[in-house]
Design an enzyme around this catalytic site. Structure first.
Site, PDB file in Angstrom:
ATOM      1  N   HIS A   1       2.277  -5.656  -0.497  1.00  0.00           N
ATOM      2  CA  HIS A   1       2.751  -4.277  -0.363  1.00  0.00           C
ATOM      3  C   HIS A   1       1.921  -3.319  -1.214  1.00  0.00           C
ATOM      4  O   HIS A   1       1.625  -2.192  -0.799  1.00  0.00           O
ATOM      5  CB  HIS A   1       4.232  -4.226  -0.762  1.00  0.00           C
ATOM      6  CG  HIS A   1       4.812  -2.855  -0.748  1.00  0.00           C
ATOM      7  ND1 HIS A   1       5.055  -2.147  -1.904  1.00  0.00           N
ATOM      8  CD2 HIS A   1       5.193  -2.049   0.272  1.00  0.00           C
ATOM      9  CE1 HIS A   1       5.570  -0.974  -1.585  1.00  0.00           C
ATOM     10  NE2 HIS A   1       5.670  -0.879  -0.289  1.00  0.00           N
TER      11      HIS A   1
ATOM     12  N   GLU B   1      -1.213  -2.578   0.595  1.00  0.00           N
ATOM     13  CA  GLU B   1      -0.941  -1.643   1.692  1.00  0.00           C
ATOM     14  C   GLU B   1      -0.989  -0.198   1.191  1.00  0.00           C
ATOM     15  O   GLU B   1      -1.575   0.683   1.823  1.00  0.00           O
ATOM     16  CB  GLU B   1       0.435  -1.945   2.291  1.00  0.00           C
ATOM     17  CG  GLU B   1       0.855  -0.966   3.381  1.00  0.00           C
ATOM     18  CD  GLU B   1       2.333  -0.650   3.343  1.00  0.00           C
ATOM     19  OE1 GLU B   1       2.678   0.552   3.374  1.00  0.00           O
ATOM     20  OE2 GLU B   1       3.150  -1.596   3.285  1.00  0.00           O
ATOM     21  N   HIS B   2      -0.383   0.064   0.041  1.00  0.00           N
ATOM     22  CA  HIS B   2      -0.398   1.414  -0.536  1.00  0.00           C
ATOM     23  C   HIS B   2      -1.811   1.842  -0.923  1.00  0.00           C
ATOM     24  O   HIS B   2      -2.237   2.971  -0.648  1.00  0.00           O
ATOM     25  CB  HIS B   2       0.494   1.455  -1.777  1.00  0.00           C
ATOM     26  CG  HIS B   2       1.944   1.679  -1.481  1.00  0.00           C
ATOM     27  ND1 HIS B   2       2.683   2.678  -2.081  1.00  0.00           N
ATOM     28  CD2 HIS B   2       2.800   1.030  -0.655  1.00  0.00           C
ATOM     29  CE1 HIS B   2       3.928   2.642  -1.640  1.00  0.00           C
ATOM     30  NE2 HIS B   2       4.021   1.635  -0.780  1.00  0.00           N
TER      31      HIS B   2
ATOM     32  N   GLU C   1      10.025   3.362  -5.421  1.00  0.00           N
ATOM     33  CA  GLU C   1      10.478   2.733  -4.177  1.00  0.00           C
ATOM     34  C   GLU C   1      11.489   1.628  -4.474  1.00  0.00           C
ATOM     35  O   GLU C   1      12.485   1.467  -3.755  1.00  0.00           O
ATOM     36  CB  GLU C   1       9.271   2.178  -3.416  1.00  0.00           C
ATOM     37  CG  GLU C   1       9.545   1.840  -1.977  1.00  0.00           C
ATOM     38  CD  GLU C   1       8.289   1.458  -1.204  1.00  0.00           C
ATOM     39  OE1 GLU C   1       8.436   1.027  -0.048  1.00  0.00           O
ATOM     40  OE2 GLU C   1       7.165   1.586  -1.755  1.00  0.00           O
TER      41      GLU C   1
END
Length: 416
Positions: free
Chosen positions: A46, A49-50, A126
């Site tokens: 993740h 991905e960012h 998040e």
């Protein structure tokens, strides 16, 4: 018509030309997600991905956004337990620019330390957002409990502890290990030319080969988890072992879930909400993974009504397991699911997602007619057989978030 090109390095390009549209959707589907992370790498998929949106050797983060806006396109990404996807949608006149942007992100991202530090704070936010979303929290904490010895049970976002030690070297090593051509599916749906396909082949053929790293095995373990949180409703989740991706019964299981809790006419909605007025939200769901799966029910309601609701849920599950479904229920669920399949064909984005997921998880993409035929072929006997397989109270796992303090009461109702 769907066609596949496999490049010499192992990259698969699955494409479907639609002559009557002007848009094209492109997805880079990588068979790597949080399940492939070692304990100390939690959240790496993740995180990467960012970071791929934070700038490349050729474009700053702002330029990536400006270039996509300049051509009126959309670009985004997501990470799951078993895959990561970067995707875009543009007019067919701008397909090569969109491919250039996605490829630039994939192959030439900077991973500057300042960006890594800054994005860590974003992901912390998040994580806090998920903590403040009990519908997500109630299922996530149960996943951790039922898969205690597998990365499948760990959160996609990682934790503050694992993320704080994530540096440029570790992230680049992770990407080099897992972002390999054998794991990449390039899915294209919409308006494009054979020259566009040739252009994409040249770009992705340069991706260096690499060995595929397998994920660990996962086995469902019944669990019981309560978490007290100062909120108005109690959020409840019941889980049982489901079916893996490649199960031949997955179409049957989808119809079963639809009948149980997939819409306003479902048994759960009509009984728990409409007849008894015990909740606002209730539904069933299935989640499939490489070697296992989940079948579950979620609801949110107040403390005064939860015992009655749980008793009714168990009664509905038991009735499905013993008696199956009616002809009317099966026909209705079949038409609902078939309508969703056929209506999704009007969207290039939905079609691209279908191409990418089927190729990544199954190695082949069925034609819509084949999918419809599979649903049409499901019988009441099939539904009953799958219900008896996935609805098993000896394998029941339960999670509650809210004013969930009376463990003995829950255990008494659930018989665990």
């Amino acid at each position: 018509m769907t066609e596949k090109i496999t490049l010499p390095n192992g990259v698969r390009m699955i494409h479907e030309h639609i002559p009557h549209v002007r848009s094209v959707s492109i997805g880079l589907w990588l068979g790597v997600g949080s399940r492939y992370e070692r304990l100390e790498e939690g959240g790496a998929s993740h995180y990467i991905e960012h970071l791929l949106f934070k700038g490349t050797k050729h474009r700053t983060a702002a330029q990536l956004a400006e270039d996509m806006d300049q051509i009126g396109g959309q670009i985004n990404a997501f990470t799951t337990k078993e895959c990561t996807c970067f995707y875009g949608r543009v007019l067919d006149t701008h397909i090569r620019m969109a491919v250039d942007i996605l490829a630039d992100m994939l192959f030439h991202s900077n991973f500057h330390e300042d960006d890594i530090q800054g994005e860590r704070s974003v992901i912390y936010e998040e994580i806090d957002m998920y903590e403040d979303t009990p519908e997500d929290l109630v299922s996530e904490q149960l996943m951790t409990a039922i898969f205690p010895d597998s990365a499948l049970g760990r959160p996609i976002l990682g934790t503050r502890e694992t993320l704080q030690d994530m540096d440029r070297g570790r992230l680049l090593d992770y990407m080099a290990t897992h972002y390999v051509p054998n794991r990449l599916v390039v899915a294209i749906s919409g308006s494009f030319t054979s020259a566009d396909l040739d252009y994409m082949q040249k770009i992705f053929s340069h991706m260096p080969r690499g060995a595929i790293v397998q994920s660990d095995a996962a086995a469902f373990t019944p669990a019981f988890v309560l978490r007290e949180k100062s909120i108005e409703q109690n959020h409840l989740c019941l889980l049982m072992p489901g079916l893996p991706h490649d199960s031949q019964h997955r179409y049957t299981a989808q119809l079963l879930s639809n009948i149980l809790g997939g819409g306003m006419s479902s048994r759960l909605f009509q009984t728990i909400r409409e007849q008894h007025g015990l909740c606002y939200s209730i539904y069933s769901f299935g989640s499939s993974y490489r070697d296992t799966g989940l079948f579950g029910v979620y609801t949110a309601l107040n403390q005064e009504t939860e015992v009655q609701a749980l008793q009714l849920i168990l009664e509905i599950l038991q009735d499905l397991r013993e008696n199956g479904v009616t002809d009317q229920e099966l026909d209705r669920a079949r038409e609902q699911v078939k309508s969703n399949v056929l209506m999704s064909l009007e969207s290039t984005s939905a079609r691209m997602n279908n191409l990418g997921k089927y190729e990544l998880y199954h190695g082949a993409v069925p034609a819509p007619e084949e999918i419809i035929a599979r649903y049409d072929g499901v019988t009441k006997a099939d539904i009953l057989a799958v219900a008896q397989r996935v609805i098993g109270f000896d394998q029941l796992a339960f999670s509650a978030v809210g004013q969930a303090t009376d463990e003995g009461r829950y255990r008494e109702v659930l018989g665990v």
